[in-house]
Write an enzyme that holds these catalytic residues in place. Structure first.
Site, PDB file in Angstrom:
ATOM      1  N   HIS A 244     -12.709   2.325  -7.210  1.00  0.00           N
ATOM      2  CA  HIS A 244     -12.539   2.862  -5.856  1.00  0.00           C
ATOM      3  C   HIS A 244     -13.697   3.786  -5.503  1.00  0.00           C
ATOM      4  O   HIS A 244     -14.254   4.458  -6.382  1.00  0.00           O
ATOM      5  CB  HIS A 244     -11.209   3.621  -5.775  1.00  0.00           C
ATOM      6  CG  HIS A 244     -10.648   3.675  -4.393  1.00  0.00           C
ATOM      7  ND1 HIS A 244     -11.041   2.828  -3.380  1.00  0.00           N
ATOM      8  CD2 HIS A 244      -9.703   4.488  -3.827  1.00  0.00           C
ATOM      9  CE1 HIS A 244     -10.369   3.101  -2.280  1.00  0.00           C
ATOM     10  NE2 HIS A 244      -9.560   4.105  -2.511  1.00  0.00           N
TER      11      HIS A 244
ATOM     12  N   ARG B   3      -6.774   1.405 -12.002  1.00  0.00           N
ATOM     13  CA  ARG B   3      -7.638   1.849 -10.884  1.00  0.00           C
ATOM     14  C   ARG B   3      -8.406   3.107 -11.269  1.00  0.00           C
ATOM     15  O   ARG B   3      -7.810   4.111 -11.669  1.00  0.00           O
ATOM     16  CB  ARG B   3      -6.751   2.091  -9.664  1.00  0.00           C
ATOM     17  CG  ARG B   3      -7.402   2.889  -8.563  1.00  0.00           C
ATOM     18  CD  ARG B   3      -6.571   2.799  -7.326  1.00  0.00           C
ATOM     19  NE  ARG B   3      -6.808   3.851  -6.384  1.00  0.00           N
ATOM     20  CZ  ARG B   3      -6.209   3.932  -5.197  1.00  0.00           C
ATOM     21  NH1 ARG B   3      -5.334   2.998  -4.842  1.00  0.00           N
ATOM     22  NH2 ARG B   3      -6.473   4.927  -4.395  1.00  0.00           N
TER      23      ARG B   3
ATOM     24  N   ASP C  31       0.882  10.494   1.896  1.00  0.00           N
ATOM     25  CA  ASP C  31       0.642   9.667   0.714  1.00  0.00           C
ATOM     26  C   ASP C  31       0.373  10.553  -0.496  1.00  0.00           C
ATOM     27  O   ASP C  31      -0.702  10.540  -1.070  1.00  0.00           O
ATOM     28  CB  ASP C  31      -0.562   8.743   1.004  1.00  0.00           C
ATOM     29  CG  ASP C  31      -0.854   7.793  -0.147  1.00  0.00           C
ATOM     30  OD1 ASP C  31       0.059   7.536  -0.964  1.00  0.00           O
ATOM     31  OD2 ASP C  31      -1.998   7.324  -0.237  1.00  0.00           O
TER      32      ASP C  31
ATOM     33  N   GLU D  16      -3.289   4.225 -10.990  1.00  0.00           N
ATOM     34  CA  GLU D  16      -4.551   4.960 -10.861  1.00  0.00           C
ATOM     35  C   GLU D  16      -4.591   6.155 -11.803  1.00  0.00           C
ATOM     36  O   GLU D  16      -3.541   6.758 -12.097  1.00  0.00           O
ATOM     37  CB  GLU D  16      -4.758   5.390  -9.401  1.00  0.00           C
ATOM     38  CG  GLU D  16      -3.736   6.369  -8.878  1.00  0.00           C
ATOM     39  CD  GLU D  16      -3.799   6.523  -7.349  1.00  0.00           C
ATOM     40  OE1 GLU D  16      -3.729   5.502  -6.638  1.00  0.00           O
ATOM     41  OE2 GLU D  16      -3.910   7.677  -6.880  1.00  0.00           O
TER      42      GLU D  16
ATOM     43  N   LYS E 218       0.054  12.460  -6.857  1.00  0.00           N
ATOM     44  CA  LYS E 218      -1.317  12.147  -6.450  1.00  0.00           C
ATOM     45  C   LYS E 218      -1.536  12.511  -4.987  1.00  0.00           C
ATOM     46  O   LYS E 218      -0.574  12.826  -4.262  1.00  0.00           O
ATOM     47  CB  LYS E 218      -1.626  10.662  -6.702  1.00  0.00           C
ATOM     48  CG  LYS E 218      -0.694   9.638  -6.060  1.00  0.00           C
ATOM     49  CD  LYS E 218      -0.669   9.462  -4.564  1.00  0.00           C
ATOM     50  CE  LYS E 218      -1.936   9.027  -3.893  1.00  0.00           C
ATOM     51  NZ  LYS E 218      -2.275   7.604  -4.091  1.00  0.00           N
TER      52      LYS E 218
ATOM     53  N   ASN F 238      -3.839  10.973  -1.529  1.00  0.00           N
ATOM     54  CA  ASN F 238      -4.658   9.849  -1.085  1.00  0.00           C
ATOM     55  C   ASN F 238      -6.134  10.137  -1.370  1.00  0.00           C
ATOM     56  O   ASN F 238      -6.597  11.273  -1.217  1.00  0.00           O
ATOM     57  CB  ASN F 238      -4.438   9.579   0.411  1.00  0.00           C
ATOM     58  CG  ASN F 238      -5.200   8.346   0.858  1.00  0.00           C
ATOM     59  OD1 ASN F 238      -6.342   8.425   1.274  1.00  0.00           O
ATOM     60  ND2 ASN F 238      -4.573   7.201   0.736  1.00  0.00           N
ATOM     61  N   SER F 239      -6.844   9.098  -1.742  1.00  0.00           N
ATOM     62  CA  SER F 239      -8.235   9.262  -2.184  1.00  0.00           C
ATOM     63  C   SER F 239      -9.177   9.759  -1.090  1.00  0.00           C
ATOM     64  O   SER F 239     -10.272  10.216  -1.389  1.00  0.00           O
ATOM     65  CB  SER F 239      -8.760   7.927  -2.708  1.00  0.00           C
ATOM     66  OG  SER F 239      -7.892   7.418  -3.672  1.00  0.00           O
TER      67      SER F 239
ATOM     68  N   ASP G 118       0.531   3.981  -7.522  1.00  0.00           N
ATOM     69  CA  ASP G 118      -0.016   5.339  -7.647  1.00  0.00           C
ATOM     70  C   ASP G 118      -0.288   5.667  -9.129  1.00  0.00           C
ATOM     71  O   ASP G 118      -0.907   4.887  -9.820  1.00  0.00           O
ATOM     72  CB  ASP G 118       0.925   6.365  -6.993  1.00  0.00           C
ATOM     73  CG  ASP G 118       0.968   6.209  -5.476  1.00  0.00           C
ATOM     74  OD1 ASP G 118       0.043   5.590  -4.919  1.00  0.00           O
ATOM     75  OD2 ASP G 118       1.926   6.690  -4.856  1.00  0.00           O
TER      76      ASP G 118
ATOM     77  N   ASP H  91       1.007  -0.981  -5.090  1.00  0.00           N
ATOM     78  CA  ASP H  91       0.209   0.220  -5.349  1.00  0.00           C
ATOM     79  C   ASP H  91       1.169   1.219  -6.009  1.00  0.00           C
ATOM     80  O   ASP H  91       1.949   1.888  -5.338  1.00  0.00           O
ATOM     81  CB  ASP H  91      -0.301   0.728  -3.993  1.00  0.00           C
ATOM     82  CG  ASP H  91      -1.011   2.056  -4.099  1.00  0.00           C
ATOM     83  OD1 ASP H  91      -1.199   2.558  -5.221  1.00  0.00           O
ATOM     84  OD2 ASP H  91      -1.381   2.592  -3.032  1.00  0.00           O
TER      85      ASP H  91
ATOM     86  N   SER I  96       0.820  -1.224   0.000  1.00  0.00           N
ATOM     87  CA  SER I  96       0.000   0.000   0.000  1.00  0.00           C
ATOM     88  C   SER I  96       0.849   1.268   0.000  1.00  0.00           C
ATOM     89  O   SER I  96       1.736   1.430   0.849  1.00  0.00           O
ATOM     90  CB  SER I  96      -0.872  -0.029   1.261  1.00  0.00           C
ATOM     91  OG  SER I  96      -1.224   1.277   1.666  1.00  0.00           O
ATOM     92  N   GLY I  97       0.518   2.177  -0.904  1.00  0.00           N
ATOM     93  CA  GLY I  97       1.219   3.467  -0.930  1.00  0.00           C
ATOM     94  C   GLY I  97       0.981   4.257   0.342  1.00  0.00           C
ATOM     95  O   GLY I  97       1.907   4.866   0.895  1.00  0.00           O
ATOM     96  N   LEU I  98      -0.262   4.233   0.811  1.00  0.00           N
ATOM     97  CA  LEU I  98      -0.584   4.953   2.046  1.00  0.00           C
ATOM     98  C   LEU I  98       0.215   4.384   3.218  1.00  0.00           C
ATOM     99  O   LEU I  98       0.823   5.124   3.995  1.00  0.00           O
ATOM    100  CB  LEU I  98      -2.086   4.844   2.340  1.00  0.00           C
ATOM    101  CG  LEU I  98      -2.508   5.350   3.715  1.00  0.00           C
ATOM    102  CD1 LEU I  98      -2.291   6.848   3.845  1.00  0.00           C
ATOM    103  CD2 LEU I  98      -3.968   4.994   4.005  1.00  0.00           C
TER     104      LEU I  98
HETATM  105  C1  SPV Z   1      -3.400   2.619  -0.520  1.00  0.00           C
HETATM  106  O1  SPV Z   1      -3.490   1.691   0.282  1.00  0.00           O
HETATM  107  O2  SPV Z   1      -2.420   3.338  -0.609  1.00  0.00           O
HETATM  108  C2  SPV Z   1      -4.496   2.883  -1.444  1.00  0.00           C
HETATM  109  C3  SPV Z   1      -5.841   2.558  -1.063  1.00  0.00           C
HETATM  110  O3  SPV Z   1      -4.266   3.432  -2.497  1.00  0.00           O
HETATM  111  S1  SPV Z   1      -6.577   3.976  -0.422  1.00  0.00           S
HETATM  112  O4  SPV Z   1      -5.774   4.491   0.657  1.00  0.00           O
HETATM  113  O5  SPV Z   1      -7.861   3.481   0.006  1.00  0.00           O
HETATM  114  O6  SPV Z   1      -6.736   4.960  -1.462  1.00  0.00           O
HETATM  115 MG    MG Z   2      -2.453   4.267  -2.603  1.00  0.00          MG
END
Ligand code: SPV
Ligand code: MG
Length: 322
Positions: free
Chosen positions: A191, A160, A59, A116, A122, A124-125, A89, A87, A47-49
């Site tokens: 997502h 994504r 992130d 994505e 980017k 974080n979503s 990104d 991930d 996971s990027g986050l």
């Molecule tokens: C991550 O885990 O870095 C994701 C998922 O991209 S989210 O944080 O839900 O966007």
């Molecule tokens: Mg991510």
């Protein structure tokens, strides 16, 4: 010695394509990757986050792509049998950066990358503020570039959709998904930041292509798995839960020690030192030392071993309070 196999790559492709729902658990460093592998999850979401959080940064591409690569390299070594999906990104740039990313991931034996359709850098979503989407044709070019670059046919590229996150309507999100599948995506991750699964379920009902769907139920985590199974999703990603578990555990340990002034009462609530050594495979090094360092004999007392140039100990020799 038998040659190395990378059956995890084959397995990752089959779990994407299987009729069953499969679950990926997040990991963010070598230790968490090993814990996920030991727990028996079908795969790891790098996971990027969570990688960013573990590095102490946000992130939004504050960690560079090579720093991220270094982390996934540790994860691969620590979890040699488990598929890993990075991930990726936005791919850290344009199609050309994506090509280089895929090349480097394959060299590190990573099984796939998720890209994505936002702009670099980017965000974080789930953070406040506008989310900037890439033009769909530009992003489709990135997917095509990734697919053209990969050498192993089992390497997977997941496209994504951030359309719902950015506020697009269903038809625009579907149109994007269509273009990405056409460009060669092995799966589509849809997502959503809604607290119910309505958006992703509606998308799944509309999706009529033979291209598997992946979801990340973070905001709608309370949804029973049966709902995802009935909707026909292929892969569910638990995207950040180990990182969040570790934050709580570390905060509680700090609070306990600050308040009590001692680590005494903490010991039954934290991993033992022997568990740390076990997770680090200390016994493998001890066995290697017995094989490769002729001066080391099984059962040799610890004191004499400390006087030479050796730096490690057989954990069996070390007596530690649990
Ligand atoms: C991550 O885990 O870095 C994701 C998922 O991209 S989210 O944080 O839900 O966007
Ligand atoms: Mg991510």
């Amino acid at each position: 010695m038998s040659p190395p196999t990378n059956s995890h790559k084959r397995r990752f492709r089959s779990l994407l394509e299987s009729e069953e729902v499969e679950y990926l658990m997040e990991a963010h460093n070598g230790l968490s990757a090993r814990i996920v592998e030991e727990a028996g999850f079908a795969g790891i979401w790098a996971s990027g986050l969570s990688i960013s959080a573990a590095l102490g940064v946000r992130d939004c591409n504050e960690a560079s792509w090579t720093q991220t690569l270094e982390v996934v390299e540790f994860m691969r070594d620590a979890a040699p049998s488990t598929p890993i999906l990075l991930d990726g990104d936005t791919g850290f740039g344009n199609f050309n950066n994506v090509r280089r990313l895929v090349k480097k991931l394959e060299q590190r034996d990573i099984d796939g990358v998720c890209l994505e359709d936002k702009l670099f850098p980017k965000k974080n979503s789930f953070v406040e503020g506008p989310q900037r989407l890439a033009a769909p044709e530009e992003f489709a070019g990135k997917i095509m570039a990734a697919k053209d670059t990969q050498v192993d046919p089992d390497f997977c590229v997941v496209a994504r959709l951030e359309g719902f996150i950015a506020g697009l309507e269903m038809d625009e999100v579907l149109d994007r998904a269509d273009r990405y599948a056409e460009a060669g995506a092995d799966a589509i991750l849809v997502h959503s930041k809604r607290e119910d699964p309505g958006e992703v379920l509606a998308f799944a009902r509309e999706w009529d292509r033979d291209c598997p769907l992946v979801i990340v139920p973070t905001t709608y985590a309370d949804t029973p798995n049966e709902v995802f199974i009935d909707a026909g999703f292929s892969v569910v990603i638990w995207a950040n839960h180990l990182m969040r578990a570790s934050i709580t555990a570390m905060q509680e340990a700090c609070r306990f020690v600050r308040e009590s002034g001692s680590v005494h009462g903490l010991l039954p609530r934290i991993a033992s030192m022997s568990e740390v050594f076990r997770l680090q495979r200390a016994e493998e090094l001890a066995a290697a030392e017995r094989r490769y360092l002729p001066s080391v004999k099984p059962g040799e007392p610890i004191d004499s071993r400390l006087t030479g140039n050796r730096q490690s100990l057989d954990p069996a020799d070390v007596i530690l309070p649990d």
